[in-house]
Structures are given as C-alpha cells and as structure tokens.
Design a protein around this motif. Structure first.
Motif, PDB file in Angstrom:
ATOM      1  N   CYS A 133      -2.909   0.578  -4.109  1.00  0.00           N
ATOM      2  CA  CYS A 133      -2.451  -0.792  -3.952  1.00  0.00           C
ATOM      3  C   CYS A 133      -1.435  -1.085  -5.053  1.00  0.00           C
ATOM      4  CB  CYS A 133      -3.668  -1.711  -4.088  1.00  0.00           C
ATOM      5  SG  CYS A 133      -3.331  -3.456  -4.101  1.00  0.00           S
TER       6      CYS A 133
ATOM      7  N   TYR B 121       6.265  -1.964   7.825  1.00  0.00           N
ATOM      8  CA  TYR B 121       5.485  -0.736   7.830  1.00  0.00           C
ATOM      9  C   TYR B 121       6.381   0.496   7.851  1.00  0.00           C
ATOM     10  CZ  TYR B 121       1.772  -3.924   9.256  1.00  0.00           C
ATOM     11  OH  TYR B 121       0.865  -4.957   9.306  1.00  0.00           O
TER      12      TYR B 121
ATOM     13  N   ILE C 159      -1.470  -4.532   7.605  1.00  0.00           N
ATOM     14  CA  ILE C 159      -1.666  -5.078   6.268  1.00  0.00           C
ATOM     15  C   ILE C 159      -1.863  -6.582   6.397  1.00  0.00           C
ATOM     16  CG2 ILE C 159       0.813  -5.349   5.823  1.00  0.00           C
ATOM     17  CD1 ILE C 159       0.231  -4.618   2.881  1.00  0.00           C
TER      18      ILE C 159
ATOM     19  N   TRP D 258       0.848  -1.182   0.000  1.00  0.00           N
ATOM     20  CA  TRP D 258       0.000   0.000   0.000  1.00  0.00           C
ATOM     21  C   TRP D 258       0.891   1.243   0.000  1.00  0.00           C
ATOM     22  CZ3 TRP D 258      -5.139   0.139  -0.730  1.00  0.00           C
ATOM     23  CH2 TRP D 258      -5.873  -1.027  -0.524  1.00  0.00           C
TER      24      TRP D 258
ATOM     25  N   PHE E 219      -1.594   0.855  11.664  1.00  0.00           N
ATOM     26  CA  PHE E 219      -2.084   0.202  10.455  1.00  0.00           C
ATOM     27  C   PHE E 219      -1.639  -1.264  10.447  1.00  0.00           C
ATOM     28  CE2 PHE E 219      -2.252   4.133   7.418  1.00  0.00           C
ATOM     29  CZ  PHE E 219      -2.995   4.826   8.359  1.00  0.00           C
TER      30      PHE E 219
ATOM     31  N   LEU F   3      -5.858  -3.215   4.211  1.00  0.00           N
ATOM     32  CA  LEU F   3      -5.119  -2.304   5.074  1.00  0.00           C
ATOM     33  C   LEU F   3      -6.099  -1.821   6.134  1.00  0.00           C
ATOM     34  CD1 LEU F   3      -2.343  -0.938   5.500  1.00  0.00           C
ATOM     35  CD2 LEU F   3      -3.320   1.077   4.359  1.00  0.00           C
TER      36      LEU F   3
END
Length: 116
Positions: free
Chosen positions: A95, A59, A69, A36, A67, A80
C-alpha cells in the motif's frame, strides 16, 4: 508519523478472491491519494491501482476488470478486492500513500500466493 498496515493476504486457488486492506494513521487520510503496488519474486515492483482523494480510480491493464480499489475515509482504510486471481498475481502487495506536501509512504507488504 504516517503508518500504513496491510492485511488480508494469503493462499488462494486460481480463480479465487481475496480482499486486501490497508489501514492508515498519522495523516489526514481523506486528502491522500492511495495506491496498491506489487512485487513478484525476481521482478521490479509494479503499480496495480490508484484511488484519488475524490474517489477516481485507475488500474493497470493486467488487473483491469478483476481488481477493484476502494476507500473508506471514515475508517482510514483503502481496500483492494481481487477476483479471478491468476498464478501471475502472486506477489507481495504494498500500500502506498501520497500525502499532499508530505511525500510518499509505504506499508510493509502482505503476501498473496495463487496456487493450486
């Protein structure tokens, strides 16, 4: 042909949550590294999170702890989960699929607006 379709964006208050989805087609999804990214107005596109084909995740510091994923290979979808959203999380979220021997592919983006 690889297609990525994001969904789940919207308007949320600071401190709120959203879950973005990215549905993929046209490739062997389970072998792809998925990521992302986001782009705020007037700024460069920046990386947010990545999940490998084996499920390892990484991340950006700006979203770490807020967040998450995740991927569902049975549904050819990457997610996400965004919690504790801040004003500065406002951006178009994209994406990206990295396909072995198949290059990089992007979705069209979904708008996330954090505002009170």
């Amino acid at each position: 042909q690889v297609q990525l379709v994001e969904s789940g964006g919207g308007l949320v208050q600071p401190g709120g949550s959203l879950r973005l989805s990215c549905a993929a087609s046209g490739s062997i999804f389970s072998t792809n590294t998925m990521g992302w990214y986001r782009q705020a107005p007037g700024k460069e596109r920046e990386w947010v999170a990545t999940i490998t084909s084996s499920g390892s995740t990484i991340y950006a510091d700006s979203v770490k702890g807020r967040f998450t994923i995740a991927r569902d290979n049975g549904k050819n979808t990457v997610y996400l989960q965004m919690n504790s959203l801040k004003l500065e999380d406002t951006a178009v979220y994209y994406c990206k699929a990295v396909i072995p021997f198949g290059g990089n592919h992007w979705g069209q983006g979904t708008q996330v607006t954090v505002s009170s």
